[in-house]
Design an enzyme around this catalytic site. Sequence first.
Site, short mmCIF file in Angstrom:
data_model
loop_
_atom_site.label_atom_id
_atom_site.label_comp_id
_atom_site.label_asym_id
_atom_site.label_seq_id
_atom_site.Cartn_x
_atom_site.Cartn_y
_atom_site.Cartn_z
N ASP A 84 0.84 -1.20 0.00
CA ASP A 84 0.00 0.00 0.00
C ASP A 84 0.87 1.25 0.00
O ASP A 84 2.01 1.24 0.49
CB ASP A 84 -0.89 0.02 1.25
CG ASP A 84 -1.94 -1.06 1.23
OD1 ASP A 84 -2.29 -1.52 0.13
OD2 ASP A 84 -2.41 -1.45 2.31
N ALA A 85 0.32 2.33 -0.50
CA ALA A 85 1.06 3.59 -0.53
C ALA A 85 1.49 4.02 0.87
O ALA A 85 2.55 4.62 1.05
CB ALA A 85 0.22 4.69 -1.18
#
Length: 208
Positions: A46-47
């Site tokens: 995930d970012a």
Amino acid sequence: MSTSSIVLFNKPYGVQSQFRDDSNNDHTTLSEYFNDKSLRIAGRLDATSEGLLILTDDGRVNKAITQPPKTNKFARSTTKQGKTYLVQVEGLATPLQLLALTKGVLLKDGKTLPAKAVLVNEAELPIQLWQRDPPIRERKNIPTSWLMLTIYEGKNRQVRRMTAQVGLPCLRLIRWSVAGFELGDLAVGEQLRIELSPEHYKQLAIND
């Protein structure tokens, strides 16, 4: 068997695990760090997660990392295919919470496979922590804990959901190892190319 290579990358916070920006947020993409268009991502982050991201131009390697050998529902996948995360959580983790993570947690999309969960002091982490930008949210009078959590599957946002389910909201998530490859001392945004040896192919259970 022809040899190939992989790239180990210490993904910074806020960077999307993709090369093309198809969203409307402020996150940057891997295109700021790589110009080799043959590389593919073997297992996204995930970012808002940090740490080890593996890229490769070999489809066999990609499949070995992202689709490990199947096992029955009561068994872990091969330990070499495990993914280990360093997880900073809100609150002091109790033995019961660690046991729940180890046995598997019931999420909306099913119960997770048995995992490994160990409480560690920050000084015992296998990396020297870097300053995250932005820093984690902290609340006065609420301590935090660090866990080393190894999982053997890849449900969406699994680690965050697991810790939240047992009452330990995730504050910071750093992936340390994937399929036997470790982050090591790579600095944030740094990458390392590794030429795969016969031993690596064996480690990944790739045959001729």
